[in-house]
Design a protein around this motif. Structure first.
Motif, PDB file in Angstrom:
ATOM      1  N   LEU A  95      41.877 -18.173   5.806  1.00 46.11           N
ATOM      2  CA  LEU A  95      41.239 -18.148   4.491  1.00 46.11           C
ATOM      3  C   LEU A  95      39.875 -18.826   4.523  1.00 46.11           C
ATOM      4  O   LEU A  95      38.928 -18.379   3.864  1.00 46.11           O
ATOM      5  CB  LEU A  95      42.145 -18.835   3.463  1.00 46.11           C
ATOM      6  N   ASN A  96      39.747 -19.877   5.327  1.00 46.58           N
ATOM      7  CA  ASN A  96      38.462 -20.571   5.433  1.00 46.58           C
ATOM      8  C   ASN A  96      37.400 -19.669   6.061  1.00 46.58           C
ATOM      9  O   ASN A  96      36.260 -19.576   5.572  1.00 46.58           O
ATOM     10  CB  ASN A  96      38.631 -21.847   6.253  1.00 46.58           C
ATOM     11  N   ILE A  97      37.764 -18.973   7.146  1.00 45.63           N
ATOM     12  CA  ILE A  97      36.802 -18.093   7.813  1.00 45.63           C
ATOM     13  C   ILE A  97      36.485 -16.892   6.927  1.00 45.63           C
ATOM     14  O   ILE A  97      35.340 -16.423   6.879  1.00 45.63           O
ATOM     15  CB  ILE A  97      37.328 -17.639   9.184  1.00 45.63           C
ATOM     16  N   GLU A  98      37.460 -16.391   6.200  1.00 47.82           N
ATOM     17  CA  GLU A  98      37.183 -15.298   5.268  1.00 47.82           C
ATOM     18  C   GLU A  98      36.117 -15.706   4.257  1.00 47.82           C
ATOM     19  O   GLU A  98      35.200 -14.925   3.947  1.00 47.82           O
ATOM     20  CB  GLU A  98      38.456 -14.884   4.533  1.00 47.82           C
ATOM     21  N   SER A  99      36.215 -16.913   3.746  1.00 44.99           N
ATOM     22  CA  SER A  99      35.218 -17.401   2.790  1.00 44.99           C
ATOM     23  C   SER A  99      33.823 -17.421   3.419  1.00 44.99           C
ATOM     24  O   SER A  99      32.820 -17.045   2.785  1.00 44.99           O
ATOM     25  CB  SER A  99      35.603 -18.793   2.302  1.00 44.99           C
ATOM     26  N   ARG A 100      33.752 -17.808   4.687  1.00 45.71           N
ATOM     27  CA  ARG A 100      32.466 -17.862   5.374  1.00 45.71           C
ATOM     28  C   ARG A 100      31.921 -16.458   5.656  1.00 45.71           C
ATOM     29  O   ARG A 100      30.698 -16.236   5.648  1.00 45.71           O
ATOM     30  CB  ARG A 100      32.607 -18.675   6.658  1.00 45.71           C
ATOM     31  N   ILE A 101      32.816 -15.492   5.890  1.00 37.08           N
ATOM     32  CA  ILE A 101      32.375 -14.103   6.055  1.00 37.08           C
ATOM     33  C   ILE A 101      31.770 -13.587   4.748  1.00 37.08           C
ATOM     34  O   ILE A 101      30.730 -12.916   4.738  1.00 37.08           O
ATOM     35  CB  ILE A 101      33.546 -13.215   6.503  1.00 37.08           C
ATOM     36  N   ARG A 102      32.416 -13.914   3.654  1.00 31.85           N
ATOM     37  CA  ARG A 102      31.894 -13.498   2.348  1.00 31.85           C
ATOM     38  C   ARG A 102      30.510 -14.116   2.097  1.00 31.85           C
ATOM     39  O   ARG A 102      29.604 -13.444   1.573  1.00 31.85           O
ATOM     40  CB  ARG A 102      32.867 -13.887   1.246  1.00 31.85           C
ATOM     41  N   ASP A 103      30.351 -15.376   2.460  1.00 33.97           N
ATOM     42  CA  ASP A 103      29.043 -16.026   2.301  1.00 33.97           C
ATOM     43  C   ASP A 103      27.984 -15.330   3.162  1.00 33.97           C
ATOM     44  O   ASP A 103      26.840 -15.120   2.714  1.00 33.97           O
ATOM     45  CB  ASP A 103      29.138 -17.499   2.698  1.00 33.97           C
ATOM     46  N   ALA A 104      28.365 -14.985   4.403  1.00 36.49           N
ATOM     47  CA  ALA A 104      27.419 -14.309   5.297  1.00 36.49           C
ATOM     48  C   ALA A 104      27.015 -12.953   4.734  1.00 36.49           C
ATOM     49  O   ALA A 104      25.843 -12.551   4.824  1.00 36.49           O
ATOM     50  CB  ALA A 104      28.046 -14.147   6.684  1.00 36.49           C
ATOM     51  N   LEU A 105      27.954 -12.230   4.109  1.00 36.85           N
ATOM     52  CA  LEU A 105      27.635 -10.944   3.503  1.00 36.85           C
ATOM     53  C   LEU A 105      26.636 -11.124   2.369  1.00 36.85           C
ATOM     54  O   LEU A 105      25.663 -10.357   2.245  1.00 36.85           O
ATOM     55  CB  LEU A 105      28.914 -10.282   2.991  1.00 36.85           C
ATOM     56  N   PHE A 106      26.868 -12.124   1.528  1.00 39.93           N
ATOM     57  CA  PHE A 106      25.945 -12.393   0.424  1.00 39.93           C
ATOM     58  C   PHE A 106      24.535 -12.650   0.962  1.00 39.93           C
ATOM     59  O   PHE A 106      23.537 -12.124   0.430  1.00 39.93           O
ATOM     60  CB  PHE A 106      26.445 -13.603  -0.366  1.00 39.93           C
ATOM     61  N   GLU A 107      24.434 -13.435   2.035  1.00 42.03           N
ATOM     62  CA  GLU A 107      23.124 -13.756   2.603  1.00 42.03           C
ATOM     63  C   GLU A 107      22.464 -12.522   3.226  1.00 42.03           C
ATOM     64  O   GLU A 107      21.238 -12.323   3.106  1.00 42.03           O
ATOM     65  CB  GLU A 107      23.273 -14.865   3.642  1.00 42.03           C
TER      66      GLU A 107
END
Length: 405
Positions: free
Chosen positions: A278-290
């Motif tokens: 779940l933590n890495i998923e959150s970071r993937i979502r952040d990377a997509l936003f960027e």
């Protein structure tokens, strides 16, 4: 959970010995049934043909099978009279393969090996489970716990463990199972007691598209997806718990001379920890936003994105000191093989995540090139894989006797 009462009667001991002796002579028959089953195509979400073959075999054994609404085939071997209130032991083998409906299936012999799609995974697990059930019906040992043989759909790939998820859905009586044993593939030593968790995503970026010359300068979904992949390759992943992130598939666009209106990428995220997933998923979502923001700043036009969860397999584990793991270890050592404690993604993921004692074991023999059209199986130890499973059931379900080795 395990039967610590020793022999309950000479009748029970003789019944188990009869089942064990008969099964020990079935190595060649098990192999031939494995080949037969492997030759029956069972693509993801199209397991019905192989399921019907299994149902017919169960009827010839003298067991009336049941099927649920998604295609799992179930067969019960009852507990001894007076033990009907006890929780069940579940033995699972999956029906499906990774191969689609257009993959030609023709199992062939090459020297001492049998070669072809799905010859091991999971035709071996199916054949071994059927052989053990036959041995029980012939010998008639009386277990303290009922045995449920579950031939499941949807274990592989996009199936996302749908068969076993259905078995253990909210409110299912199987959630009180005494133990769960998945029989998957080959080998006589491996004991999977750590469930490898995964979350799989499809990320789609959409834009206006256009001509590669006259509309050049518009925001490009392919640029955004490329930027995302670049960011993901730089994402720090923990070594403990071990975690992996794989860019597995990507595509988009309609022509070499057009800005794509849509581009997509599929990701496979795996870890031994659900919290880490779940933590890495959150970071993937952040990377997509960027990445979306970067491409919007570079070009003109609107970009949008979709982030879809397309697969979820929860992590879980059972201590190596647990009775079930120790029983599997003892059964393994009885064949002169040292247990190999392993991590994998199998039908056992779901019960482990629910706190139900579960392991996955192989059905004996050796194999290689799994999940390719050149998958092979070599029958190096005959009936030993099925005998190991029978011995493990004796310990877990309590037949009233140890095996006669």
């Amino acid at each position: 959970m395990l039967n610590h009462e020793g022999s309950t009667s000479s009748v029970h001991a003789t019944a188990f010995a009869d089942a064990y002796t008969w099964l020990s002579q079935q190595g060649e028959a098990i192999l031939q049934e494995q080949i037969e089953l492997a030759n029956v195509p069972s693509p993801p979400f199209q397991e019905h043909t192989r399921a019907e073959v299994l149902r017919a075999k169960l009827l010839t054994i003298g067991v009336t099978p049941a099927s649920d609404e998604i295609g799992n085939v179930l067969a019960e071997y009852p507990a001894a009279p007076g033990e009907t209130s006890r929780t069940p032991v579940i033995i699972a083998a999956h029906l499906d393969t990774v191969f689609g409906p257009h993959t030609p299936i023709a199992i062939r012999s090459v020297g001492p090996r049998w070669v072809g799609p799905g010859i091991t995974d999971n035709a071996r697990g199916l054949a071994v489970s059927l052989a053990v059930l036959r041995a029980l019906v012939r010998g008639e040992p009386a277990p303290r716990h009922p045995l449920i043989f579950a031939f499941t759909v949807g274990e592989e790939g996009r199936g996302d463990l749908r068969g076993v998820k259905h078995l253990f859905a909210e409110g299912s009586p199987l959630r009180n199972a005494e133990a769960f044993i998945a029989v998957d593939g080959s080998g006589l030593g491996r004991i999977v007691h750590h469930a490898l968790g995964s979350r799989r995503f499809r990320i789609t970026v959409e834009g206006g598209g256009g001509h590669s010359w006259s509309n050049w300068g518009r925001s490009n979904p392919a640029n955004a997806v490329g930027d995302l992949i670049h960011r993901l390759t730089a994402l720090a992943l923990p070594d403990d718990p071990r975690t992996t992130l794989t860019v597995a598939r990507l595509g988009g666009g309609i022509s070499i001379n057009a800005i794509p209106a849509e581009c997509w990428v599929e990701l496979d995220l795996r870890s031994l920890s659900n919290a880490t997933l779940l933590n890495i998923e959150s970071r993937i979502r952040d990377a997509l936003f960027e990445s979306i923001a970067t491409e919007k700043a570079r070009g003109d036009g609107v970009l949008s994105s979709r982030f879809e969860l397309i697969g979820e397999r929860p992590a879980g584990s059972l201590s190596a000191s647990h009775d079930l793991v120790q029983a599997a270890s003892q059964a393994t050592r009885s064949f002169g093989v040292e247990p190999e404690y392993a991590v994998s993604s199998t039908d056992a993921n779901i019960p482990l995540a629910l706190g139900i004692p579960a392991v996955a074991i192989g059905g004996g023999g050796e194999s290689g090139e799994t999940h390719t059209e050149n998958e092979w199986f070599e029958d190096t130890n005959g009936a030993s894989g099925s005998l190991r499973l029978l011995s493990l059931l004796a310990a877990v379900a309590g037949f009233g006797a140890q095996h006669p080795r």
